[in-house]
Design an enzyme around this catalytic site. Structure first.
Site, mmCIF file in Angstrom:
data_model
loop_
_atom_site.group_PDB
_atom_site.id
_atom_site.type_symbol
_atom_site.label_atom_id
_atom_site.label_comp_id
_atom_site.label_asym_id
_atom_site.label_seq_id
_atom_site.Cartn_x
_atom_site.Cartn_y
_atom_site.Cartn_z
ATOM 1 N N LYS A 23 42.580 33.222 37.095
ATOM 2 C CA LYS A 23 41.619 33.911 37.964
ATOM 3 C C LYS A 23 40.431 34.455 37.154
ATOM 4 C CE LYS A 23 42.994 38.646 37.664
ATOM 5 N NZ LYS A 23 41.930 39.606 37.414
ATOM 6 N N ASN A 24 40.682 34.909 35.934
ATOM 7 C CA ASN A 24 39.577 35.467 35.147
ATOM 8 C C ASN A 24 38.553 34.390 34.770
ATOM 9 O OD1 ASN A 24 40.650 37.985 35.304
ATOM 10 N ND2 ASN A 24 41.385 38.090 33.186
ATOM 11 N N ARG A 93 36.004 44.796 39.165
ATOM 12 C CA ARG A 93 34.929 44.938 38.183
ATOM 13 C C ARG A 93 34.164 43.652 37.931
ATOM 14 N NH1 ARG A 93 34.705 48.744 34.533
ATOM 15 N NH2 ARG A 93 34.095 47.220 32.972
ATOM 16 N N CYS A 117 38.563 52.070 36.216
ATOM 17 C CA CYS A 117 39.571 51.169 36.750
ATOM 18 C C CYS A 117 40.893 51.926 36.779
ATOM 19 C CB CYS A 117 39.671 49.890 35.936
ATOM 20 S SG CYS A 117 40.667 50.034 34.478
ATOM 21 N N ARG A 122 35.963 52.245 32.054
ATOM 22 C CA ARG A 122 35.682 50.974 31.368
ATOM 23 C C ARG A 122 34.177 50.770 31.435
ATOM 24 N NH1 ARG A 122 39.834 46.614 33.783
ATOM 25 N NH2 ARG A 122 38.743 45.152 32.433
ATOM 26 N N PRO A 123 33.487 51.047 30.324
ATOM 27 C CA PRO A 123 32.020 51.023 30.344
ATOM 28 C C PRO A 123 31.449 49.614 30.495
ATOM 29 C CG PRO A 123 32.827 51.392 28.110
ATOM 30 C CD PRO A 123 34.032 51.378 29.002
ATOM 31 N N VAL A 124 30.169 49.546 30.894
ATOM 32 C CA VAL A 124 29.459 48.252 30.975
ATOM 33 C C VAL A 124 28.184 48.304 30.124
ATOM 34 C CG1 VAL A 124 30.345 47.466 33.210
ATOM 35 C CG2 VAL A 124 28.355 48.994 33.133
ATOM 36 N N ASP A 125 28.146 49.265 29.170
ATOM 37 C CA ASP A 125 26.928 49.437 28.368
ATOM 38 C C ASP A 125 26.530 48.159 27.624
ATOM 39 O OD1 ASP A 125 29.423 50.045 27.016
ATOM 40 O OD2 ASP A 125 28.249 50.598 25.256
ATOM 41 N N ASP A 307 46.367 42.149 28.099
ATOM 42 C CA ASP A 307 46.925 41.929 29.437
ATOM 43 C C ASP A 307 48.426 41.632 29.398
ATOM 44 O OD1 ASP A 307 44.525 42.434 30.615
ATOM 45 O OD2 ASP A 307 44.006 40.334 30.996
ATOM 46 N N ARG A 399 46.662 40.429 43.073
ATOM 47 C CA ARG A 399 45.355 40.052 42.518
ATOM 48 C C ARG A 399 45.495 38.948 41.475
ATOM 49 N NH1 ARG A 399 42.117 44.756 40.049
ATOM 50 N NH2 ARG A 399 40.875 42.921 39.588
HETATM 51 C C1 UD1 Z 1 38.462 41.141 30.545
HETATM 52 C C2 UD1 Z 1 39.562 40.721 31.485
HETATM 53 C C3 UD1 Z 1 40.707 41.722 31.419
HETATM 54 C C4 UD1 Z 1 41.161 41.917 29.976
HETATM 55 C C5 UD1 Z 1 39.995 42.222 29.047
HETATM 56 C C6 UD1 Z 1 40.369 42.255 27.592
HETATM 57 C C7 UD1 Z 1 38.344 39.587 33.231
HETATM 58 C C8 UD1 Z 1 37.854 39.606 34.625
HETATM 59 N N1 UD1 Z 1 39.020 40.673 32.820
HETATM 60 O O1 UD1 Z 1 37.980 42.412 30.992
HETATM 61 O O2 UD1 Z 1 41.773 41.223 32.203
HETATM 62 O O3 UD1 Z 1 42.077 42.978 29.914
HETATM 63 O O4 UD1 Z 1 38.958 41.231 29.214
HETATM 64 O O5 UD1 Z 1 40.892 41.039 27.204
HETATM 65 O O6 UD1 Z 1 38.185 38.619 32.533
HETATM 66 N N2 UD1 Z 1 33.643 47.530 26.370
HETATM 67 C C9 UD1 Z 1 32.627 48.446 26.111
HETATM 68 N N3 UD1 Z 1 31.431 48.256 26.739
HETATM 69 C C10 UD1 Z 1 31.193 47.219 27.577
HETATM 70 C C11 UD1 Z 1 32.229 46.297 27.827
HETATM 71 C C12 UD1 Z 1 33.448 46.476 27.208
HETATM 72 O O7 UD1 Z 1 32.812 49.385 25.359
HETATM 73 O O8 UD1 Z 1 30.087 47.105 28.111
HETATM 74 C C13 UD1 Z 1 34.954 47.699 25.707
HETATM 75 C C14 UD1 Z 1 36.087 47.938 26.679
HETATM 76 O O9 UD1 Z 1 36.189 49.293 27.047
HETATM 77 C C15 UD1 Z 1 37.274 47.434 25.897
HETATM 78 C C16 UD1 Z 1 36.696 46.287 25.084
HETATM 79 O O10 UD1 Z 1 35.281 46.462 25.100
HETATM 80 O O11 UD1 Z 1 37.726 48.435 25.012
HETATM 81 C C17 UD1 Z 1 37.012 44.910 25.610
HETATM 82 O O12 UD1 Z 1 36.697 44.858 26.988
HETATM 83 P P1 UD1 Z 1 36.177 43.533 27.696
HETATM 84 O O13 UD1 Z 1 36.547 42.359 26.848
HETATM 85 O O14 UD1 Z 1 34.758 43.699 28.057
HETATM 86 O O15 UD1 Z 1 37.050 43.507 29.031
HETATM 87 P P2 UD1 Z 1 36.613 42.975 30.438
HETATM 88 O O16 UD1 Z 1 35.659 41.850 30.287
HETATM 89 O O17 UD1 Z 1 36.225 44.111 31.319
#
Ligand code: UD1
Length: 425
Positions: A23-24, A93, A117, A122-125, A307, A399
């Protein structure tokens, strides 16, 4: 609202399970379809709640979604409402993935911030900084991200300070339509990224460095709709293999890519399971084996996946001795621990490390799935807990695990879905 009733299995599980599409991987490809005008087709798509949520997001934007039998068609010709609303983004997300394609193709969009979440913030910066590096102007107001650019994005270089799957997805998609060349350094290596790169290349994108930490993208003026495939779900595969280890049984997962679960298989080997693999299958055999405790660290791919942390934790609860799992990807992903403790687990959390004293008898109880993978951990623990376990909030599990009860039944486990509140999901 449904719950699962899972009785103790009292016998080793044994069987073969066919693994569904990831799914991811589909979520990224669905968003990428927005980069072109026309009808894209994606195959090996699992029937899961997340696919429906992403379809709803694309419909709000103006796309038509159709499909059956694991094929999804996305018609983007009507895409003109350049917004993803909070109601949808807050439930999943990955809806945030539409940000990159929309700003790159239309020069503007408005996408809700996802918020926290189930297990914390879980930031998106990095998504935003990466898009800014490509030349997008980003403002955050009233809980929404507004992204704009004059004409096409110029493109640029961005170094991800940490490995992020989602940020790599968003920035990569945007870079494909930029005016110039973009370089993404320290990009994520997860197989879902390669799956996306393949789809983008099929659409006409010019990307070099697939499978490495540096992706170089030469922007093109337009992409054409593409046909995408979906890699098998490596986390679903690992989860079912845990059924073998925890019940001292045997499970073979088929239709997989074994390299994608190499670290997961290594962990089973460390426990003492017999592990075998072929070109598109892997088997864990724990029959008659005295398993050993292990120490594992979760890491970005190719390391042990975060995961798998909760399913692995449940598995280690069955092994006498002290195991540890340090989650270095999500330091606070431990909501499931309190639920596992309700079944009698002896687990302590110190910082980002769980210390699991395994081997204690477990007792069935009422528990809840606090997130998707936590729900799988509850099912695994229930298999060996004395009596019956009732697991609520299984909408989380829905999900990510297609045909779950049927697949468990092929292994010899009874997982019964019962309705407890007709008014809630
Ligand atoms: C994806 C997966 C999720 C999995 C994760 C880590 C999808 C839809 N989800 O989530 O199932 O658990 O990868 O393998 O594919 N971070 C920041 N800033 C950001 C983005 C991330 O600090 O803007 C940090 C996160 O808090 C975390 C790390 O980066 O500590 C890795 O997260 P990320 O790989 O981005 O996870 P997702 O893409 O959200």
């Amino acid at each position: 609202m449904y719950q699962f009733i899972v009785p103790q299995v009292k016998k080793p599980l044994d069987g073969d399970v066919e693994i569904s599409g990831a799914k991811n991987a589909v979520l990224a490809v669905m968003a990428a379809a927005l980069l072109a005008d026309g009808v894209s087709e994606i195959t090996n798509v699992p029937h899961l709640k997340d696919m429906k949520t992403m379809s709803d997001v694309l419909r709000v934007i103006g796309c038509r979604i159709s499909g059956d039998s694991h094929v999804l068609k996305i018609d983007t010709r009507g895409a003109d409402h350049l917004e993803a609303p909070y109601e949808l983004v807050k439930t999943m997300r990955a809806s945030f993935y539409v940000l990159g394609p929309l700003v790159a193709r239309f020069g503007r969009c408005r996408v809700s911030l996802p918020g926290g979440c189930a297990w914390g913030p879980r930031p998106v910066d990095l998504h935003l900084k990466g898009l800014e590096a490509l030349g997008a102007k980003i403002t955050v107001t009233h809980g929404y991200v507004e992204a704009t650019c004059e004409g096409r994005l110029p493109g640029g270089t961005f170094h991800f300070p940490i490995s992020s799957v989602g940020a790599t997805v968003n920035v990569l998609m945007a870079a494909t339509l930029a005016k110039g060349t973009s370089v993404l350094q320290n990009a994520a290596l997860e197989p879902e990224i390669d799956n996306l790169v393949d789809y983008l290349i099929a659409m006409g994108a010019k990307i070099q460095g697939r499978g490495t930490r540096t992706l170089t993208v030469q922007g093109v003026e337009a992409l054409r709709p593409g046909n995408g495939y979906t890699i098998p779900d490596r986390i679903e595969a690992g989860s079912f293999l845990c059924c073998a280890a925890i019940t001292r049984g045997r499970v073979k997962v088929t239709k997989i890519i074994p390299e994608h679960i190499a670290s997961t298989l290594d962990a089973f080997r460390l426990m003492g399971c017999k592990v075998s693999e072929g070109s598109d299958w892997a088997e864990v055999d724990a029959r008659g084996v005295e398993l050993k405790p292990i120490n594992i660290q979760t890491l970005p791919f190719p390391g042990y996946p975060t995961d798998m942390q909760a399913p692995l934790m449940a598995t280690l609860m069955s092994i006498p001795g002290t195991s540890t799992i340090q989650d270095t990807v999500y330091n606070d992903r431990f909501k499931h621990v309190a639920e596992l403790q309700r079944l009698g687990a002896d687990i302590q959390i110190t910082g980002n490390t769980a210390i699991i004293k395994g081997g204690a008898p477990l007792e069935g109880a009422e528990v809840m799935g606090t997130d998707l993978r936590a729900s799988m951990a509850m099912v695994l623990a229930a298999l060996i807990a004395d009596g019956e376990t009732k697991i609520s909030r299984i909408y989380h599990l829905d999900r990510g695990y297609e045909d779950f009860e049927a697949k468990m039944a092929t292994l010899g486990a009874s997982v019964e879905r019962v309705i407890i509140d007709a008014d809630e999901p």
